[in-house]
Motif scaffolding. Structure first.
Motif, short mmCIF file in Angstrom:
data_model
loop_
_atom_site.label_atom_id
_atom_site.label_comp_id
_atom_site.label_asym_id
_atom_site.label_seq_id
_atom_site.Cartn_x
_atom_site.Cartn_y
_atom_site.Cartn_z
N TRP A 58 1.43 7.26 -6.64
CA TRP A 58 0.30 8.01 -7.19
C TRP A 58 0.50 9.52 -7.11
N MET A 78 0.82 -1.19 0.00
CA MET A 78 0.00 0.00 0.00
C MET A 78 0.87 1.25 0.00
N SER A 122 -4.20 8.74 5.00
CA SER A 122 -5.63 8.54 4.74
C SER A 122 -5.91 7.13 4.21
N TRP A 123 -5.03 6.59 3.36
CA TRP A 123 -5.22 5.23 2.86
C TRP A 123 -5.07 4.23 4.00
N CYS A 124 -4.13 4.49 4.88
CA CYS A 124 -3.89 3.56 6.00
C CYS A 124 -5.09 3.54 6.94
N LYS A 125 -5.62 4.70 7.27
CA LYS A 125 -6.78 4.76 8.16
C LYS A 125 -7.98 4.06 7.55
N ALA A 126 -8.13 4.17 6.25
CA ALA A 126 -9.28 3.57 5.58
C ALA A 126 -9.17 2.05 5.53
N GLN A 127 -7.94 1.52 5.51
CA GLN A 127 -7.77 0.09 5.33
C GLN A 127 -7.89 -0.71 6.63
N ALA A 148 0.69 4.47 -2.50
CA ALA A 148 0.39 5.77 -1.89
C ALA A 148 1.51 6.77 -2.17
N ARG A 183 -1.64 11.35 1.84
CA ARG A 183 -2.30 10.24 1.12
C ARG A 183 -2.03 8.91 1.83
N LEU A 184 -0.81 8.70 2.27
CA LEU A 184 -0.47 7.46 2.96
C LEU A 184 -1.28 7.32 4.25
#
Length: 99
Positions: A8, A1, A39-44, A5, A36-37
């Motif tokens: 992109w 991930m 926010s992606w981590c929190k979402a996963q 992140a 971005r990293l």
């Protein structure tokens, strides 16, 4: 991930430079990558701390694939995503210090 992140925002920044004439700003790019990293981590998934032998390692290569710098830094016990982010930050610091 962490790889995606990071790639992109770099890709988007490159497109802005090529097509919109945006000026390269490594600090702003790094901050965008961190956001971005995160926010992606929190979402996963929630954060889980693990040991990564208490340090990070990295290799900087040129466009031909030749190793230019090999680095290591003690970071203690941290989340894997944070460890990846620290490694990216260290690589960028080394890269910009060499210019």
């Amino acid at each position: 991930m962490a790889f995606f992140a990071t790639i992109w925002p770099i890709w988007l920044w490159r497109n802005s430079m090529v097509y919109n004439g945006k000026i390269f700003d490594h600090i702003q790019l790094f901050e965008t990558i961190k956001i971005r990293l995160g926010s992606w981590c929190k979402a996963q998934r929630p954060t889980v701390a693990i040991s990564l032998n208490d340090c990070i390692h990295g290799i900087l290569r040129n466009h031909l694939g030749s190793s230019l710098v090999i680095f290591s830094k003690a970071i203690g016990v941290v989340d894997p995503v944070l460890a990846e982010t620290i490694a990216i930050k260290e690589a960028l610091k080394i890269f910009y210090a060499s210019k």
